[in-house]
Design an enzyme around this catalytic site. Sequence first.
Site, short mmCIF file in Angstrom:
data_model
loop_
_atom_site.label_atom_id
_atom_site.label_comp_id
_atom_site.label_asym_id
_atom_site.label_seq_id
_atom_site.Cartn_x
_atom_site.Cartn_y
_atom_site.Cartn_z
N ALA A 779 0.85 -1.19 0.00
CA ALA A 779 0.00 0.00 0.00
C ALA A 779 0.88 1.24 0.00
O ALA A 779 1.64 1.47 0.95
CB ALA A 779 -0.90 0.00 1.23
N PRO A 780 0.83 2.07 -1.06
CA PRO A 780 1.68 3.26 -1.14
C PRO A 780 1.04 4.47 -0.48
O PRO A 780 -0.19 4.60 -0.45
CB PRO A 780 1.81 3.48 -2.64
CG PRO A 780 0.49 3.01 -3.18
CD PRO A 780 0.07 1.85 -2.31
N PHE A 798 -3.09 8.20 -0.19
CA PHE A 798 -2.94 6.83 0.30
C PHE A 798 -3.88 5.89 -0.43
O PHE A 798 -5.03 6.21 -0.70
CB PHE A 798 -3.24 6.81 1.80
CG PHE A 798 -3.39 5.43 2.39
CD1 PHE A 798 -2.35 4.53 2.35
CD2 PHE A 798 -4.58 5.06 3.00
CE1 PHE A 798 -2.48 3.26 2.90
CE2 PHE A 798 -4.73 3.80 3.55
CZ PHE A 798 -3.67 2.90 3.50
N HIS A 799 -3.35 4.70 -0.77
CA HIS A 799 -4.15 3.62 -1.35
C HIS A 799 -4.08 2.41 -0.43
O HIS A 799 -3.03 1.79 -0.27
CB HIS A 799 -3.63 3.25 -2.75
CG HIS A 799 -4.55 2.36 -3.52
ND1 HIS A 799 -5.04 1.17 -3.02
CD2 HIS A 799 -5.06 2.47 -4.78
CE1 HIS A 799 -5.82 0.60 -3.93
NE2 HIS A 799 -5.85 1.36 -5.00
N SER A 800 -5.20 2.06 0.18
CA SER A 800 -5.24 0.94 1.11
C SER A 800 -5.18 -0.39 0.38
O SER A 800 -5.34 -0.47 -0.84
CB SER A 800 -6.53 1.01 1.93
OG SER A 800 -6.67 -0.13 2.76
#
Length: 955
Positions: A779-780, A798-800
């Site tokens: 996740a980035p 944010f990408h979960s």
Amino acid sequence: MTSTARYKDKDARRGPVLQRQVVAFLSALIVGSSLHYRKIVQNEWYGFPDEWFPSVSATIGDRYPERSIFMIFIAITSGPRFALVGLWYLLTAKPGRTLPKAIAISGLVRTLTCGGWTYITSTDDHDWHDILMISYLVFTIPWTAGCIALSPPNAKAIKYRKYLAGGFFGTLVPLVYFFIQHKVHRVPGAYTTYAFFEWSLILLDVGFDAVTALDFDTFEVVVRDVKGATKGANTSSVPTAVLEKVKDKATAGIFSAGFRLGDALDIAADVYHGFVFWSILTSLGVVVWYFPLWHMGISGFEVLVMTTVAPAILGIKSVRFKILKNQRLTHLLSLTGLAAYLIEDPICRLFAVGFGVWMSCLGWAATLYSDSAQPARLETRVLAWVIGLLMSSVAKFAWHTNNPIWPIMHAANGGWNGTGLILAVLAVLRFTRRAPLQGGKPVEDKSGSALLSAFGIGGLFFGLHSLLSDTSTMILWVWDGYPIRGPVSNVHAWYTIAAMTAGVVVGVSRPALARTWTAYGVGCVGAAVLTLYHQWFGYYGALTLAAYLMAISIPLISSAAKKSPATTFGLGFLIYNFLVLFHVWVVAYAFVPGGPLVREHTDWVMITMMLLIGAGVFGLVSQRAKSAHKIADRRPVNTSHRKYHLAALGILNILFLCANFLRFPTNDYKPYHAEDRVFTAGIWTIHFSLDNDMWSSEYRMRDLIKEMEIDVIGLLESDLQRIIMGNRDTTQFLAEDLGMYVDYGPGPNKHTWGAALLSKFPILNSTHHLLPSPVGELAPAIHATLDVYGTPVDVFVFHSGQEEDPEDRRLQSEYLAKLMGSSPRPSILLSYLVTDPLKGNYNTYVSDVSGMHDVDATDDDRWCEYILFKGLRRTGYARVSRSTITDTELQVAKFHVPASEEERARTWTVPKELRDRRVQEDEVPAGWRFPGLFRGEGVRGHAYHVFNEPRYYNF
């Protein structure tokens, strides 16, 4: 009776132009430094003592009287400069040769543009000064090369020209570097260093023209009043034949033959056809990727990646015979991959591209195999293939990392498909106009191992495709956020092209050096540095690897062409395919069986690639060691084609630099409503910039972002720097077109699907995070600090993790909550959280630990996209339908930045019931409102939905 005037005093001819030009510049420098020193060293950012030496432009164009003194002296030199061009033409012109005319024209234009940038200074008109200066540099390239090519057999003059030309063009690299340090990074003192290189260019340029006097020693100009002629006095006792051999040695024999238009057209067609091959090949991954992307898993269409193994069928004698005899038809059929853009249906378009790749790989393998009987002809084909890759990279840079003839492009998004297809047909007809050299009983080189060649071809093509098919790929490998401490894609990408060009030159002129273990070791070091380090040091490794891959490609492909194509290219492309899948699985391990075994192992991919290339090098070294088979090392007898390939390389570099100039950042970043101290933030999952109909979606995204007046936006699923996504970078186009700063986020070697940040406000600092992901995909996250109207504001993008990995998402929510809570500044989160509102992990993100508030807690229709904030005054929230651009809507929110310390303090303590109080649109100032364009049915399929209108808040 005749009256004759002869001009023979060589000392008189050698000095005036050089002396007057030097006097013009130096007199302006002396006078300017004496009268206006502090003014002419002052630039847009710094003055004395940070900057202490004036640039050429400031010296000759900013002040009186130095400007007038310079112009007087430079005007005196104009006549001799034109005379120099004319006399050089008279000296070199021969019946039937067109090159002297072309060089004379370039010299004439060069002289005119020189007058342009010296008389139109940057103070008068900055744009025209730059245009004329760049034009002068561009026309200096053919003038320089032409003077060397046409030089009389005078080894001393040729030697000086090579040194001065090398110094001139070598100086351009540090010149550009320090200009960027000054213009973009605003480094104190950088402009002074730039000025020294700029003055060096003047001296080197004048010195190059002054060398002409050495050739005029044997040249005599006669003016008669009756018909007559003279050839001048040849005072040399050395025979002309001997002098010609000396010239050939000094120029490596490249310019020994004259210029022929037909030969030039042949090379142009070959290179363009090589460009078409790489365009079709690099498009395959993109159109294949569309299907697992929309199926969210294996679709079955992935099998079309195996179309590259077409050369394997050349192992069947009857098939090989027919293909070798019908190469024109094979190459014409390969253009189906370009014509695929005419097909609307994605599945049919995919199969058209797959067929084009099959025929293209088959046709090129057959052509190389057929032409391997004649070394010079084989070398032209190999160079066309390799330089075609460089041309593809140049085209992609000019089109912001999209290839204009890809099947995901069309007129609506900047494609030049029709033009490219017409040129491709003409190129194929020219490319295949010569009869095949080998047919039913070809002669193969049995000295080396075809298997080792196949290994080398597999590793080589993967390296060329994955790292060099776009100039920004390796730059993004070493990118690690703000402040900028490394190369930038739209500024420094030419260094990659320069390294590739140097590699081609070494590979063709010194193939024995390219295939040594020493060169291989240098390439391995470059690969290791690129993989392990960031910023400039990592990029130095990238440049080293780029040069090595291009250099080794010449002998490696040439050797493979002499062996069974079914093995070298059929098996080679099969190995290439496995490497392509390998470098996808390091990220997409959740989608494939056994994927976790290779997760996050880009280093393994790089090691495998270099080991395969090493196997190919071992085959070359072993083959050369066998004295009975030295034919493989024989230099082509005819090297006349090389000058055209060098010209092609030069033209491509010039075109790249022109595109580089057009894309140079303007630093004009203006928020939409600065007078109201309001900014609009958005979050959008862009689905790798492919819309629902398999078209590249950058233009449509740009239009919506601009019309929604978004100042800060987070983009997710934005890392396109892999073969399956076409090695693209959407953020470059969006940032440059919209006038925004950009942080690409964790690079392609960080094994994420990508997170990017675009901002109208300066990015003061940014750090990249890879959140805990023990089971699923990484996740980035980006944590950036922006200067918003003088107030530092933190933005988190944010990408979960996926829904299938609840433990990953729980750990990630705790990590991000602590990260947001650690910031004492006003903050916003632009995110993809995979949670229901008010449930589960939502209460970790919105908590006392993070200090963040939901932009609208009553919106219970969300699942993925969320905007959170703290320390800011939220004024509006809206959801905008996506149309067919992607699978996720655009969410936006407006925030007001407090102007005073008292107001800032109050935003942290306002009660929830007051903070969430909704008001009507007419109760907020006009500058705080969302655009009315998207009310009702909206435009182009974009409209406010869910609530059917924006929501506004006030306290």
